[in-house]
Design an enzyme around this catalytic site. Structure first.
Site, short mmCIF file in Angstrom:
data_model
loop_
_atom_site.label_atom_id
_atom_site.label_comp_id
_atom_site.label_asym_id
_atom_site.label_seq_id
_atom_site.Cartn_x
_atom_site.Cartn_y
_atom_site.Cartn_z
N ASN A 1 0.89 -1.32 0.16
CA ASN A 1 0.07 0.09 0.09
C ASN A 1 1.05 1.31 -0.07
O ASN A 1 0.45 2.15 -0.68
CB ASN A 1 -1.02 -0.22 1.16
N LEU B 1 1.06 -2.36 12.50
CA LEU B 1 0.39 -3.44 13.46
C LEU B 1 0.23 -2.90 14.93
O LEU B 1 0.19 -3.69 15.77
CB LEU B 1 0.90 -4.82 13.25
N LEU C 1 -1.17 0.33 17.81
CA LEU C 1 -2.05 1.67 17.89
C LEU C 1 -1.00 2.80 17.92
O LEU C 1 0.07 2.85 18.46
CB LEU C 1 -2.79 1.81 19.19
N HIS D 1 -8.28 -1.03 5.95
CA HIS D 1 -8.39 -2.18 6.51
C HIS D 1 -9.08 -2.98 5.46
O HIS D 1 -9.86 -2.59 4.64
CB HIS D 1 -9.47 -1.96 7.74
N ASP E 1 -9.54 0.45 14.41
CA ASP E 1 -10.74 0.44 13.44
C ASP E 1 -11.99 1.01 13.81
O ASP E 1 -13.15 0.48 13.51
CB ASP E 1 -11.05 -0.95 12.99
N GLU F 1 -7.38 -2.51 -2.49
CA GLU F 1 -6.82 -1.34 -1.44
C GLU F 1 -5.88 -0.07 -2.13
O GLU F 1 -5.91 0.95 -2.09
CB GLU F 1 -6.21 -2.40 -0.42
C1 GRF Z 1 -3.35 -4.75 4.04
O1 GRF Z 1 -4.10 -5.69 3.78
C2 GRF Z 1 -3.94 -3.66 4.90
O2 GRF Z 1 -5.32 -3.36 4.77
C3 GRF Z 1 -3.64 -4.24 6.12
O3 GRF Z 1 -2.42 -4.66 6.24
C4 GRF Z 1 -2.07 -4.94 4.84
C5 GRF Z 1 -0.91 -4.39 4.74
O4 GRF Z 1 -0.29 -4.80 3.47
N1 GRF Z 1 -4.02 -3.16 7.23
P1 GRF Z 1 1.09 -4.09 2.80
O5 GRF Z 1 1.96 -4.12 3.83
O6 GRF Z 1 0.39 -2.74 2.27
O7 GRF Z 1 1.51 -4.87 1.60
#
Ligand code: GRF
Length: 204
Positions: A18, A94, A96, A113, A154, A183
């Site tokens: 992402n 991962l 807060l 998410h 979330d 995403e």
């Molecule tokens: C994604 O699925 C996002 O929605 C979740 O963690 C994953 C991260 O993937 N929060 P990346 O590290 O961006 O490949």
């Protein structure tokens, strides 16, 4: 701030696909902001390499390297303000965010998410666990959610979702792959709209 390019910090813990999409969309102009800082709680996260390849500054933030939680959170906020960060995106981070950061950047932090919140969110709902839960519940649809970040996992206002069908043959892996594709489109789109002031903020 609405017409200028914003300075964005991205928080990651892992692969950073992402993050890569945000970097690419920033360069192509689809995202009206620049990724100027990437912060990870894991020194080996592949996303850090993506940032370095794109000549973006990185910072490994580990609370255990400080004498106290408050020292850690103050140092983090200092890093963000020193770099004139306007917006924060958490992309597979991962942990807060510290409360002082959430408060300082209220309504300027977005998270992605991999399911349709408010279902399948909260502590422990990350990665493969999310897609397993969606399949176990027999859902016919899933897809990513982009939401504002507050002090609870979330929980903040939902800004955007994309719904995709879940097939009877899906495994957590195939579903994750199809959601992830969406995403990569949705995160930049939502962040761009937030920067341009296109959302009515209704929560708090
Ligand atoms: C994604 O699925 C996002 O929605 C979740 O963690 C994953 C991260 O993937 N929060 P990346 O590290 O961006 O490949």
């Amino acid at each position: 701030m609405k017409t200028e390019r914003a300075n964005i910090a991205v928080f990651i813990s892992g692969s950073g696909s992402n993050l890569q999409a945000l970097i690419d969309n920033s360069k192509s102009g689809k995202l009206s902001g620049d990724i100027v800082l990437v912060i990870s709680n894991k020194s080996k996260a592949f996303g850090l390499k993506r940032a370095q390849d794109a000549q973006i500054d990185t910072f490994v933030f580990k609370k255990k390297n400080y004498n106290s939680e408050s020292e850690a959170s103050e140092d983090l906020l200092k890093k963000l303000t020193e770099r004139n960060i306007d917006y924060i995106a958490t992309a597979g981070y991962l942990q807060l965010l510290p409360v002082n950061v959430v408060q300082e950047y209220k309504n300027r932090i977005v998270n992605i998410h991999p399911a349709l919140l408010p279902k399948f969110g909260g502590k422990g709902m990350y990665g493969k666990h999310v897609h397993e839960a969606v399949l176990e519940a027999g859902e016919t649809e899933s897809g990513p959610t982009v939401h504002l970040v507050d002090e609870i996992y979330d929980n903040g206002q939902i800004l955007e979702q994309i719904k995709i069908p879940v097939s009877g043959n899906d495994t957590p892996e195939t579903l994750a792959e199809r959601v992830l594709e969406q995403e990569h489109i949705l995160f930049s789109l939502a962040l761009d709209k937030l920067i341009k002031g296109k959302y009515e903020i209704t929560h708090g």
